[in-house]
Scaffold this motif. Structure first.
Motif, PDB file in Angstrom:
ATOM      1  N   SER A 151       3.267   9.635  -6.346  1.00  0.00           N
ATOM      2  CA  SER A 151       3.719   8.267  -6.576  1.00  0.00           C
ATOM      3  C   SER A 151       5.216   8.185  -6.774  1.00  0.00           C
ATOM      4  O   SER A 151       5.823   7.127  -6.598  1.00  0.00           O
ATOM      5  CB  SER A 151       3.009   7.680  -7.802  1.00  0.00           C
ATOM      6  OG  SER A 151       3.291   8.457  -8.945  1.00  0.00           O
ATOM      7  N   SER A 152       5.867   9.295  -7.155  1.00  0.00           N
ATOM      8  CA  SER A 152       7.304   9.276  -7.386  1.00  0.00           C
ATOM      9  C   SER A 152       8.095   9.375  -6.097  1.00  0.00           C
ATOM     10  O   SER A 152       9.251   8.983  -6.047  1.00  0.00           O
ATOM     11  CB  SER A 152       7.696  10.447  -8.299  1.00  0.00           C
ATOM     12  OG  SER A 152       7.081  10.336  -9.549  1.00  0.00           O
ATOM     13  N   ILE A 153       7.472   9.896  -5.055  1.00  0.00           N
ATOM     14  CA  ILE A 153       8.215  10.113  -3.822  1.00  0.00           C
ATOM     15  C   ILE A 153       7.672   9.299  -2.645  1.00  0.00           C
ATOM     16  O   ILE A 153       8.320   9.189  -1.632  1.00  0.00           O
ATOM     17  CB  ILE A 153       8.212  11.605  -3.448  1.00  0.00           C
ATOM     18  CG1 ILE A 153       6.782  12.140  -3.330  1.00  0.00           C
ATOM     19  CG2 ILE A 153       8.988  12.411  -4.464  1.00  0.00           C
ATOM     20  CD1 ILE A 153       6.711  13.585  -2.920  1.00  0.00           C
ATOM     21  N   ALA A 154       6.475   8.719  -2.830  1.00  0.00           N
ATOM     22  CA  ALA A 154       5.896   7.941  -1.735  1.00  0.00           C
ATOM     23  C   ALA A 154       6.365   6.502  -1.832  1.00  0.00           C
ATOM     24  O   ALA A 154       5.899   5.741  -2.652  1.00  0.00           O
ATOM     25  CB  ALA A 154       4.357   7.994  -1.803  1.00  0.00           C
ATOM     26  N   LYS A 155       7.295   6.136  -1.001  1.00  0.00           N
ATOM     27  CA  LYS A 155       7.855   4.802  -1.053  1.00  0.00           C
ATOM     28  C   LYS A 155       6.853   3.738  -0.618  1.00  0.00           C
ATOM     29  O   LYS A 155       7.067   2.555  -0.836  1.00  0.00           O
ATOM     30  CB  LYS A 155       9.109   4.736  -0.180  1.00  0.00           C
ATOM     31  CG  LYS A 155      10.251   5.583  -0.715  1.00  0.00           C
ATOM     32  CD  LYS A 155      11.490   5.438   0.152  1.00  0.00           C
ATOM     33  CE  LYS A 155      12.630   6.267  -0.394  1.00  0.00           C
ATOM     34  NZ  LYS A 155      13.850   6.150   0.426  1.00  0.00           N
ATOM     35  N   SER A 156       5.774   4.140   0.017  1.00  0.00           N
ATOM     36  CA  SER A 156       4.784   3.185   0.476  1.00  0.00           C
ATOM     37  C   SER A 156       3.820   2.759  -0.626  1.00  0.00           C
ATOM     38  O   SER A 156       2.988   1.896  -0.420  1.00  0.00           O
ATOM     39  CB  SER A 156       3.981   3.773   1.646  1.00  0.00           C
ATOM     40  OG  SER A 156       3.335   4.965   1.244  1.00  0.00           O
ATOM     41  N   GLN A 157       3.902   3.369  -1.817  1.00  0.00           N
ATOM     42  CA  GLN A 157       3.034   2.997  -2.921  1.00  0.00           C
ATOM     43  C   GLN A 157       3.226   1.522  -3.236  1.00  0.00           C
ATOM     44  O   GLN A 157       4.343   1.034  -3.333  1.00  0.00           O
ATOM     45  CB  GLN A 157       3.370   3.836  -4.161  1.00  0.00           C
ATOM     46  CG  GLN A 157       2.435   3.614  -5.336  1.00  0.00           C
ATOM     47  CD  GLN A 157       1.154   4.410  -5.227  1.00  0.00           C
ATOM     48  OE1 GLN A 157       1.043   5.243  -4.345  1.00  0.00           O
ATOM     49  NE2 GLN A 157       0.207   4.148  -6.104  1.00  0.00           N
ATOM     50  N   CYS A 158       2.111   0.779  -3.402  1.00  0.00           N
ATOM     51  CA  CYS A 158       2.214  -0.654  -3.679  1.00  0.00           C
ATOM     52  C   CYS A 158       1.560  -0.989  -5.003  1.00  0.00           C
ATOM     53  O   CYS A 158       0.776  -0.204  -5.542  1.00  0.00           O
ATOM     54  CB  CYS A 158       1.597  -1.471  -2.545  1.00  0.00           C
ATOM     55  SG  CYS A 158      -0.199  -1.572  -2.593  1.00  0.00           S
ATOM     56  N   SER A 159       1.865  -2.164  -5.524  1.00  0.00           N
ATOM     57  CA  SER A 159       1.346  -2.577  -6.820  1.00  0.00           C
ATOM     58  C   SER A 159      -0.044  -3.188  -6.725  1.00  0.00           C
ATOM     59  O   SER A 159      -0.893  -2.943  -7.572  1.00  0.00           O
ATOM     60  CB  SER A 159       2.310  -3.578  -7.477  1.00  0.00           C
ATOM     61  OG  SER A 159       3.512  -2.942  -7.848  1.00  0.00           O
ATOM     62  N   ILE A 160      -0.291  -3.997  -5.695  1.00  0.00           N
ATOM     63  CA  ILE A 160      -1.591  -4.668  -5.554  1.00  0.00           C
ATOM     64  C   ILE A 160      -2.028  -4.687  -4.098  1.00  0.00           C
ATOM     65  O   ILE A 160      -1.235  -4.999  -3.209  1.00  0.00           O
ATOM     66  CB  ILE A 160      -1.546  -6.129  -6.044  1.00  0.00           C
ATOM     67  CG1 ILE A 160      -1.083  -6.247  -7.492  1.00  0.00           C
ATOM     68  CG2 ILE A 160      -2.913  -6.791  -5.908  1.00  0.00           C
ATOM     69  CD1 ILE A 160      -1.000  -7.685  -7.975  1.00  0.00           C
ATOM     70  N   ALA A 161      -3.298  -4.383  -3.869  1.00  0.00           N
ATOM     71  CA  ALA A 161      -3.950  -4.680  -2.594  1.00  0.00           C
ATOM     72  C   ALA A 161      -4.843  -5.891  -2.854  1.00  0.00           C
ATOM     73  O   ALA A 161      -5.765  -5.835  -3.660  1.00  0.00           O
ATOM     74  CB  ALA A 161      -4.784  -3.491  -2.119  1.00  0.00           C
ATOM     75  N   LEU A 162      -4.545  -6.995  -2.181  1.00  0.00           N
ATOM     76  CA  LEU A 162      -5.202  -8.278  -2.459  1.00  0.00           C
ATOM     77  C   LEU A 162      -5.920  -8.793  -1.219  1.00  0.00           C
ATOM     78  O   LEU A 162      -5.300  -9.013  -0.177  1.00  0.00           O
ATOM     79  CB  LEU A 162      -4.147  -9.290  -2.914  1.00  0.00           C
ATOM     80  CG  LEU A 162      -4.597 -10.731  -3.156  1.00  0.00           C
ATOM     81  CD1 LEU A 162      -5.595 -10.805  -4.308  1.00  0.00           C
ATOM     82  CD2 LEU A 162      -3.396 -11.632  -3.442  1.00  0.00           C
ATOM     83  N   VAL A 163      -7.234  -8.979  -1.339  1.00  0.00           N
ATOM     84  CA  VAL A 163      -8.004  -9.602  -0.268  1.00  0.00           C
ATOM     85  C   VAL A 163      -8.264 -11.056  -0.652  1.00  0.00           C
ATOM     86  O   VAL A 163      -8.880 -11.336  -1.677  1.00  0.00           O
ATOM     87  CB  VAL A 163      -9.346  -8.888  -0.032  1.00  0.00           C
ATOM     88  CG1 VAL A 163     -10.131  -9.610   1.072  1.00  0.00           C
ATOM     89  CG2 VAL A 163      -9.134  -7.435   0.363  1.00  0.00           C
ATOM     90  N   LEU A 164      -7.787 -11.965   0.170  1.00  0.00           N
ATOM     91  CA  LEU A 164      -8.037 -13.392  -0.003  1.00  0.00           C
ATOM     92  C   LEU A 164      -9.259 -13.751   0.842  1.00  0.00           C
ATOM     93  O   LEU A 164      -9.219 -13.652   2.067  1.00  0.00           O
ATOM     94  CB  LEU A 164      -6.823 -14.196   0.448  1.00  0.00           C
ATOM     95  CG  LEU A 164      -5.510 -13.894  -0.290  1.00  0.00           C
ATOM     96  CD1 LEU A 164      -4.321 -14.396   0.517  1.00  0.00           C
ATOM     97  CD2 LEU A 164      -5.528 -14.503  -1.678  1.00  0.00           C
ATOM     98  N   ALA A 165     -10.347 -14.148   0.188  1.00  0.00           N
ATOM     99  CA  ALA A 165     -11.605 -14.420   0.885  1.00  0.00           C
ATOM    100  C   ALA A 165     -11.939 -15.908   0.758  1.00  0.00           C
ATOM    101  O   ALA A 165     -12.373 -16.371  -0.300  1.00  0.00           O
ATOM    102  CB  ALA A 165     -12.733 -13.567   0.309  1.00  0.00           C
ATOM    103  N   GLN A 166     -11.748 -16.656   1.839  1.00  0.00           N
ATOM    104  CA  GLN A 166     -11.896 -18.110   1.808  1.00  0.00           C
ATOM    105  C   GLN A 166     -13.241 -18.561   2.363  1.00  0.00           C
ATOM    106  O   GLN A 166     -13.659 -18.137   3.441  1.00  0.00           O
ATOM    107  CB  GLN A 166     -10.791 -18.779   2.631  1.00  0.00           C
ATOM    108  CG  GLN A 166      -9.417 -18.721   2.009  1.00  0.00           C
ATOM    109  CD  GLN A 166      -8.407 -19.528   2.810  1.00  0.00           C
ATOM    110  OE1 GLN A 166      -8.542 -19.689   4.029  1.00  0.00           O
ATOM    111  NE2 GLN A 166      -7.400 -20.037   2.148  1.00  0.00           N
ATOM    112  N   ASP A 167     -13.888 -19.454   1.627  1.00  0.00           N
ATOM    113  CA  ASP A 167     -15.134 -20.082   2.046  1.00  0.00           C
ATOM    114  C   ASP A 167     -14.821 -21.147   3.101  1.00  0.00           C
ATOM    115  O   ASP A 167     -14.074 -22.087   2.841  1.00  0.00           O
ATOM    116  CB  ASP A 167     -15.783 -20.720   0.807  1.00  0.00           C
ATOM    117  CG  ASP A 167     -17.091 -21.438   1.119  1.00  0.00           C
ATOM    118  OD1 ASP A 167     -17.479 -21.516   2.291  1.00  0.00           O
ATOM    119  OD2 ASP A 167     -17.714 -21.935   0.150  1.00  0.00           O
TER     120      ASP A 167
END
Length: 255
Positions: A28-44
């Motif tokens: 996690s200290s060297i991987a710049k691709s690490q993200c804070s949130i993976a968010l799926v928006l699921a719309q009815d």
């Protein structure tokens, strides 16, 4: 040409020590691709959602990602966020509208909003398969499980589960995997729908139901929901020293 014989014993030991230091760093200290949130928006988008309501929902979401307050929160998050959008109705009506998009800044957020602007509705059935929508979101999240710190499903609906797998059982299973499930509930005459989602659908730490009083309230509700979802992630990543941003102003928006 670099010659090891010219740096001496101490120089060699120094290089070895530095090599060991960087090897020991966590990914996690060297991987710049690490993200804070993976968010799926699921719309009815089931049959209960008419054309006007569909566009209020679509435009409200696009405008939320253009909102300066939402963008500012995203830009504060280490690695930004990954977002995907699905639309669903019955068990066999699950559509991936926008695949995983990495959002780090205003340009990325506006690009995501433009994709929403250009989307056209696909006709769907009148059934409401919330459990299957959660499974579809889980399938998407599998590719981001090790990449992002938090995994969140953001399900929007105006009805109860009436098709497909039991939504409560699916939600329980996803919670065991560390996935947070939040809900935006479009409330009409049946205010008990909020209680249904509180008991049967939302799961995980900080999980909540964001009500929208009809579809005309959707734009305001989805912005508040995004701010509320992003703020806990920001708090988790705050450095110990003060930063040059007024975080308190966001707290007032999500109370």
């Amino acid at each position: 040409m670099f010659n090891l014989s010219n740096i001496g014993k101490r120089g060699i030991l120094f290089l070895l020590a530095m090599a060991l230091f960087f090897t020991a760093l966590p990914a996690s200290s060297i991987a710049k691709s690490q993200c804070s949130i993976a968010l799926v928006l699921a719309q009815d988008v089931s049959g209960s959602v008419d054309s006007t309501e569909y566009h209020l929902q679509k435009d409200g979401l696009a405008n939320a990602f253009r909102d300066p307050e939402v963008i500012e929160l995203i830009e504060l998050l280490p690695g930004g966020i990954y977002v995907a959008l699905t639309q669903w109705s019955g068990q066999h009506d699950q559509r991936l509208v926008i695949d995983w998009t990495h959002i780090l800044n205003a340009s990325d957020a506006n690009s995501f909003a433009e994709q929403l602007d250009n989307d056209r509705r696909v006709r769907s059935r009148s059934l409401t398969a919330i459990g299957q929508a959660l499974l579809q979101a889980d399938n998407l999240l599998r590719s981001k499980m090790s990449l992002c710190k938090r995994k969140v499903i953001d399900v929007s609906s105006d009805g109860r589960n009436n098709a497909g797998p039991d939504a409560s059982m699916v939600a329980d299973a996803l919670a065991l995997k560390g996935i947070v499930i939040n809900a935006l509930v479009i409330v009409g005459q049946d205010s008990s729908l909020i209680t249904y989602f509180q008991q049967e659908i939302i799961r995980g730490p900080e999980a909540f139901v964001q009500p929208a009083i009809g579809y005309r309230d959707y734009a305001k509700a989805i912005k508040q929901k995004l701010l509320r979802e992003l703020t806990p992630a920001l708090a988790e990543n705050l450095p110990t020293q003060p930063i040059d941003t007024n975080i308190n102003k966001f707290a007032s928006l999500v109370k």
